[in-house]
Design a protein around this motif. Structure first.
Motif, PDB file in Angstrom:
ATOM      1  N   MET A   1       0.830  -1.203   0.000  1.00  0.00           N
ATOM      2  CA  MET A   1       0.000   0.000   0.000  1.00  0.00           C
ATOM      3  C   MET A   1       0.870   1.261   0.000  1.00  0.00           C
ATOM      4  SD  MET A   1      -3.154  -1.157   2.469  1.00  0.00           S
ATOM      5  CE  MET A   1      -3.810   0.493   2.687  1.00  0.00           C
ATOM      6  N   ALA A   2       1.947   1.224   0.789  1.00  0.00           N
ATOM      7  CA  ALA A   2       2.823   2.396   0.894  1.00  0.00           C
ATOM      8  C   ALA A   2       3.546   2.685  -0.422  1.00  0.00           C
ATOM      9  CB  ALA A   2       3.829   2.193   2.025  1.00  0.00           C
ATOM     10  N   LYS A   3       3.762   1.638  -1.214  1.00  0.00           N
ATOM     11  CA  LYS A   3       4.480   1.816  -2.487  1.00  0.00           C
ATOM     12  C   LYS A   3       3.735   2.740  -3.438  1.00  0.00           C
ATOM     13  CE  LYS A   3       6.969  -2.549  -2.345  1.00  0.00           C
ATOM     14  NZ  LYS A   3       7.004  -3.962  -2.747  1.00  0.00           N
ATOM     15  N   THR A   4       2.408   2.730  -3.379  1.00  0.00           N
ATOM     16  CA  THR A   4       1.617   3.508  -4.339  1.00  0.00           C
ATOM     17  C   THR A   4       0.893   4.701  -3.715  1.00  0.00           C
ATOM     18  OG1 THR A   4      -0.241   2.018  -3.992  1.00  0.00           O
ATOM     19  CG2 THR A   4       1.247   1.491  -5.816  1.00  0.00           C
ATOM     20  N   ASN A   5       0.967   4.840  -2.390  1.00  0.00           N
ATOM     21  CA  ASN A   5       0.215   5.903  -1.716  1.00  0.00           C
ATOM     22  C   ASN A   5       0.935   7.248  -1.881  1.00  0.00           C
ATOM     23  OD1 ASN A   5      -0.984   7.652   0.153  1.00  0.00           O
ATOM     24  ND2 ASN A   5      -1.499   5.974   1.531  1.00  0.00           N
ATOM     25  N   THR A   6       0.250   8.204  -2.499  1.00  0.00           N
ATOM     26  CA  THR A   6       0.873   9.511  -2.758  1.00  0.00           C
ATOM     27  C   THR A   6       1.169  10.287  -1.474  1.00  0.00           C
ATOM     28  OG1 THR A   6      -1.318  10.500  -3.053  1.00  0.00           O
ATOM     29  CG2 THR A   6      -0.172   9.786  -5.048  1.00  0.00           C
ATOM     30  N   ASP A   7       0.549   9.915  -0.356  1.00  0.00           N
ATOM     31  CA  ASP A   7       0.854  10.574   0.925  1.00  0.00           C
ATOM     32  C   ASP A   7       2.344  10.483   1.249  1.00  0.00           C
ATOM     33  OD1 ASP A   7      -1.823  11.067   1.125  1.00  0.00           O
ATOM     34  OD2 ASP A   7      -2.172   9.789   2.871  1.00  0.00           O
ATOM     35  N   PHE A   8       2.992   9.450   0.734  1.00  0.00           N
ATOM     36  CA  PHE A   8       4.404   9.232   1.047  1.00  0.00           C
ATOM     37  C   PHE A   8       5.352   9.842   0.011  1.00  0.00           C
ATOM     38  CE2 PHE A   8       2.415   5.567   3.324  1.00  0.00           C
ATOM     39  CZ  PHE A   8       2.752   5.968   4.606  1.00  0.00           C
ATOM     40  N   ASP A   9       4.820  10.610  -0.935  1.00  0.00           N
ATOM     41  CA  ASP A   9       5.672  11.157  -1.994  1.00  0.00           C
ATOM     42  C   ASP A   9       6.824  11.996  -1.438  1.00  0.00           C
ATOM     43  OD1 ASP A   9       4.209   9.846  -3.886  1.00  0.00           O
ATOM     44  OD2 ASP A   9       3.270  11.638  -4.741  1.00  0.00           O
ATOM     45  N   SER A  10       6.558  12.705  -0.341  1.00  0.00           N
ATOM     46  CA  SER A  10       7.593  13.581   0.225  1.00  0.00           C
ATOM     47  C   SER A  10       8.784  12.800   0.781  1.00  0.00           C
ATOM     48  CB  SER A  10       6.994  14.457   1.332  1.00  0.00           C
ATOM     49  OG  SER A  10       6.582  13.645   2.420  1.00  0.00           O
ATOM     50  N   ILE A  11       8.578  11.528   1.107  1.00  0.00           N
ATOM     51  CA  ILE A  11       9.675  10.752   1.699  1.00  0.00           C
ATOM     52  C   ILE A  11      10.090   9.577   0.821  1.00  0.00           C
ATOM     53  CG2 ILE A  11       9.026  11.448   4.042  1.00  0.00           C
ATOM     54  CD1 ILE A  11       7.974   8.610   4.499  1.00  0.00           C
ATOM     55  N   ARG A  12       9.556   9.546  -0.389  1.00  0.00           N
ATOM     56  CA  ARG A  12       9.800   8.397  -1.257  1.00  0.00           C
ATOM     57  C   ARG A  12      11.283   8.168  -1.543  1.00  0.00           C
ATOM     58  NH1 ARG A  12       6.042   5.443  -2.671  1.00  0.00           N
ATOM     59  NH2 ARG A  12       4.329   6.914  -2.497  1.00  0.00           N
ATOM     60  N   ASP A  13      12.073   9.239  -1.571  1.00  0.00           N
ATOM     61  CA  ASP A  13      13.501   9.120  -1.872  1.00  0.00           C
ATOM     62  C   ASP A  13      14.332   8.786  -0.633  1.00  0.00           C
ATOM     63  OD1 ASP A  13      12.845   9.814  -4.465  1.00  0.00           O
ATOM     64  OD2 ASP A  13      13.237  11.951  -4.138  1.00  0.00           O
ATOM     65  N   ASN A  14      13.690   8.784   0.520  1.00  0.00           N
ATOM     66  CA  ASN A  14      14.417   8.498   1.754  1.00  0.00           C
ATOM     67  C   ASN A  14      14.893   7.046   1.780  1.00  0.00           C
ATOM     68  OD1 ASN A  14      14.296   7.350   4.663  1.00  0.00           O
ATOM     69  ND2 ASN A  14      14.573   9.552   4.940  1.00  0.00           N
ATOM     70  N   GLU A  15      16.153   6.873   2.159  1.00  0.00           N
ATOM     71  CA  GLU A  15      16.770   5.544   2.129  1.00  0.00           C
ATOM     72  C   GLU A  15      16.060   4.553   3.055  1.00  0.00           C
ATOM     73  OE1 GLU A  15      21.255   4.601   2.753  1.00  0.00           O
ATOM     74  OE2 GLU A  15      21.137   6.425   1.509  1.00  0.00           O
ATOM     75  N   GLN A  16      15.763   5.007   4.258  1.00  0.00           N
ATOM     76  CA  GLN A  16      15.081   4.141   5.232  1.00  0.00           C
ATOM     77  C   GLN A  16      13.715   3.712   4.715  1.00  0.00           C
ATOM     78  OE1 GLN A  16      15.643   6.782   8.747  1.00  0.00           O
ATOM     79  NE2 GLN A  16      15.406   4.866   9.866  1.00  0.00           N
ATOM     80  N   PHE A  17      13.026   4.674   4.101  1.00  0.00           N
ATOM     81  CA  PHE A  17      11.707   4.391   3.544  1.00  0.00           C
ATOM     82  C   PHE A  17      11.826   3.300   2.468  1.00  0.00           C
ATOM     83  CE2 PHE A  17       8.293   5.223   0.414  1.00  0.00           C
ATOM     84  CZ  PHE A  17       7.181   5.115   1.237  1.00  0.00           C
ATOM     85  N   GLN A  18      12.815   3.455   1.594  1.00  0.00           N
ATOM     86  CA  GLN A  18      12.989   2.491   0.517  1.00  0.00           C
ATOM     87  C   GLN A  18      13.362   1.113   1.051  1.00  0.00           C
ATOM     88  OE1 GLN A  18      15.779   4.478  -2.098  1.00  0.00           O
ATOM     89  NE2 GLN A  18      14.158   5.657  -3.082  1.00  0.00           N
ATOM     90  N   GLU A  19      14.202   1.094   2.104  1.00  0.00           N
ATOM     91  CA  GLU A  19      14.587  -0.192   2.709  1.00  0.00           C
ATOM     92  C   GLU A  19      13.371  -0.898   3.297  1.00  0.00           C
ATOM     93  OE1 GLU A  19      17.755   0.320   5.574  1.00  0.00           O
ATOM     94  OE2 GLU A  19      18.998   1.274   4.025  1.00  0.00           O
ATOM     95  N   LEU A  20      12.515  -0.108   3.895  1.00  0.00           N
ATOM     96  CA  LEU A  20      11.311  -0.638   4.530  1.00  0.00           C
ATOM     97  C   LEU A  20      10.417  -1.348   3.508  1.00  0.00           C
ATOM     98  CD1 LEU A  20      10.157  -0.602   7.379  1.00  0.00           C
ATOM     99  CD2 LEU A  20       9.075   1.581   6.848  1.00  0.00           C
ATOM    100  N   LEU A  21      10.437  -0.851   2.277  1.00  0.00           N
ATOM    101  CA  LEU A  21       9.549  -1.386   1.248  1.00  0.00           C
ATOM    102  C   LEU A  21      10.207  -2.485   0.398  1.00  0.00           C
ATOM    103  CD1 LEU A  21       7.708   1.811   0.027  1.00  0.00           C
ATOM    104  CD2 LEU A  21       7.208   0.329   1.960  1.00  0.00           C
ATOM    105  N   GLN A  22      11.438  -2.803   0.709  1.00  0.00           N
ATOM    106  CA  GLN A  22      12.145  -3.861  -0.049  1.00  0.00           C
ATOM    107  C   GLN A  22      11.413  -5.185   0.110  1.00  0.00           C
ATOM    108  OE1 GLN A  22      14.744  -3.499  -2.185  1.00  0.00           O
ATOM    109  NE2 GLN A  22      14.350  -1.338  -1.795  1.00  0.00           N
TER     110      GLN A  22
END
Length: 121
Positions: free
Chosen positions: A100-121
């Motif tokens: 859900m987080a992968k496509t939710n635009t609410d997270f656009d501001s943090i999409r480039d964050n490394e931790q965020f990306q790791e979380l979605l791996q």
């Protein structure tokens, strides 16, 4: 309940008032706190929304949807660390929130964050 129907009509202030009303009679209504948080978030009142989500979590601390919505609210405020912590909680409780987080635009501001990306791996 009544709040949900009003929320769908875009009458969010009325919806919030009806949740407040319900909570006066039943302050431990987890769903009403959750719905109230969603309605407040929809009108950009993120701090109030988060306070409602916290109330919902006091009543039912293992509800992943509340953590997920809290993460959205924090992301929309650019509170990156708090967004990631809450998203982590949601995913720990239910892995579907990863997708859900992968496509939710609410997270656009943090999409480039490394931790965020790791979380979605």
């Amino acid at each position: 309940g009544e709040g949900v129907a009003l929320g769908k009509l875009g009458r969010l202030d009325d919806a919030i008032a009806s949740y407040d009303n319900a909570l006066e009679f039943k302050p431990d209504d987890h769903q009403a706190w959750y719905n109230r948080g969603v309605a407040l978030g929809n009108i950009g009142r993120f701090d109030d929304a988060i306070a409602s989500y916290d109330k919902a979590l006091e009543i039912k601390p293992d509800d992943p949807s509340v953590y997920y919505n809290k993460a959205c609210a924090y992301a929309l405020q650019n509170k990156i660390q708090l967004a990631i912590e809450n998203l982590q909680q949601a995913i720990n409780l239910d892995v579907k929130y990863k997708d859900m987080a992968k496509t939710n635009t609410d997270f656009d501001s943090i999409r480039d964050n490394e931790q965020f990306q790791e979380l979605l791996q």
